[in-house]
Design an enzyme around this catalytic site. Sequence first.
Site, PDB file in Angstrom:
ATOM      1  N   LEU A 182      -0.406   2.665   8.471  1.00 40.29           N
ATOM      2  CA  LEU A 182      -1.371   1.623   8.064  1.00 40.29           C
ATOM      3  C   LEU A 182      -1.257   1.436   6.493  1.00 40.29           C
ATOM      4  CD1 LEU A 182      -3.458  -0.647   8.370  1.00 40.29           C
ATOM      5  CD2 LEU A 182      -5.156   1.086   8.738  1.00 40.29           C
ATOM      6  N   TRP A 185       2.215   0.653   5.107  1.00 39.57           N
ATOM      7  CA  TRP A 185       2.912  -0.721   5.528  1.00 39.57           C
ATOM      8  C   TRP A 185       2.094  -1.723   4.633  1.00 39.57           C
ATOM      9  CZ3 TRP A 185       6.408  -3.691   6.106  1.00 39.57           C
ATOM     10  CH2 TRP A 185       6.214  -5.114   6.986  1.00 39.57           C
ATOM     11  N   HIS A 186       0.872  -1.340   4.819  1.00 35.50           N
ATOM     12  CA  HIS A 186      -0.212  -2.579   4.104  1.00 35.50           C
ATOM     13  C   HIS A 186       0.112  -2.608   2.556  1.00 35.50           C
ATOM     14  CE1 HIS A 186      -3.852  -5.063   3.635  1.00 35.50           C
ATOM     15  NE2 HIS A 186      -3.979  -4.215   2.603  1.00 35.50           N
ATOM     16  N   HIS A 187       0.073  -1.751   2.112  1.00 35.46           N
ATOM     17  CA  HIS A 187       0.241  -1.744   0.466  1.00 35.46           C
ATOM     18  C   HIS A 187       1.749  -2.125   0.201  1.00 35.46           C
ATOM     19  CE1 HIS A 187      -3.443   0.330  -0.088  1.00 35.46           C
ATOM     20  NE2 HIS A 187      -3.196   0.330  -1.434  1.00 35.46           N
ATOM     21  N   VAL A 190       1.749  -6.206   1.269  1.00 39.05           N
ATOM     22  CA  VAL A 190       0.681  -7.124   0.631  1.00 39.05           C
ATOM     23  C   VAL A 190       1.172  -7.646  -0.481  1.00 39.05           C
ATOM     24  CG1 VAL A 190      -0.931  -5.732  -0.260  1.00 39.05           C
ATOM     25  CG2 VAL A 190      -1.805  -7.799   0.808  1.00 39.05           C
TER      26      VAL A 190
END
Length: 309
Positions: A182, A185-187, A190
């Site tokens: 999480l 992948w998010h960093h 985004v």
Amino acid sequence: MAAAHPLQPYALAAGALAFAALSVATARWEPPAPSCLAHDGERDPFPGEYWLCSRGESEFRIAPLWPWIARIRALPAALSAAYLLALLAGTRAMANRSPIRLPRLRTAWNLGLSAFSAAAFSRVAPALAVSMWRLGPVDAFCAAPSQDGPSGLWGCLFALSKAPELLDTLFLVLQRKPLSLLHTWHHASVLPFCALQALLVTGPFALGVAMNTAVHTAMYAYYAAVEWNLLQGPLARRVAMGITAAQTSQMAVGIAAAVALGRRAARGDGACRFDGTQALLWVFLYGTYLVLFLRFADQAYGLRGRVEG
């Protein structure tokens, strides 16, 4: 040790694909024509948007910056790819070293990001709220967000802020803490995603900014409070659960907005600053975030047990 998540190679591959996709998407990008954003100048100024704003914020205009933005348009994707490579190198470099804590620096970092998010929310959210009140949610999200004035300035700063936010991972690596899929992948995703939305001046960009800054104001303040032992035990857990619920709700709202705007764009609404390709991108990214946040909530708080109970 900051062990890699078993799915992290997939995040690396996805990051490489995101880099390639954004490079192609921005290769022929040109600044939007003034006619595309004409309605921005037609709207009446909302006094709340300028509450406690400096003269520089009120006089901000994006037009002189478009040439500079055009030159650096591929930088976010490059930074995202470099981030993933640095992440792998950093975890290996710290594998046999003692953790580096840096509690005061972490606290200052978290307080700074919380204050920045609060400032951005106070500039972007009022303008969005008035637009929703005047036009209705769908029309408001279709309209291009303001590129000038306080809300325009802080929207730009928000997109730029996703680059320094990559340093969140540095603190985890230095502490030799596990890196979740999480988080990684998010960093990684985004930054190019927000950059693309800002470049294309998509309608729901302001919605994403308002939701994200609201959540980040609370989230980074929570991190700082825990760091200084101001939140502990059951209370800290309840606050953390509330923040996770807000993050998950943000993803659900983003998906719903993308679907609604995508359907409207499919009907040939030329006034909508959104299209089917953007709708698919929003649903894909927000969908992956939603699944990963639900997975995190289940692992951290026993979500499935609560639902089934």
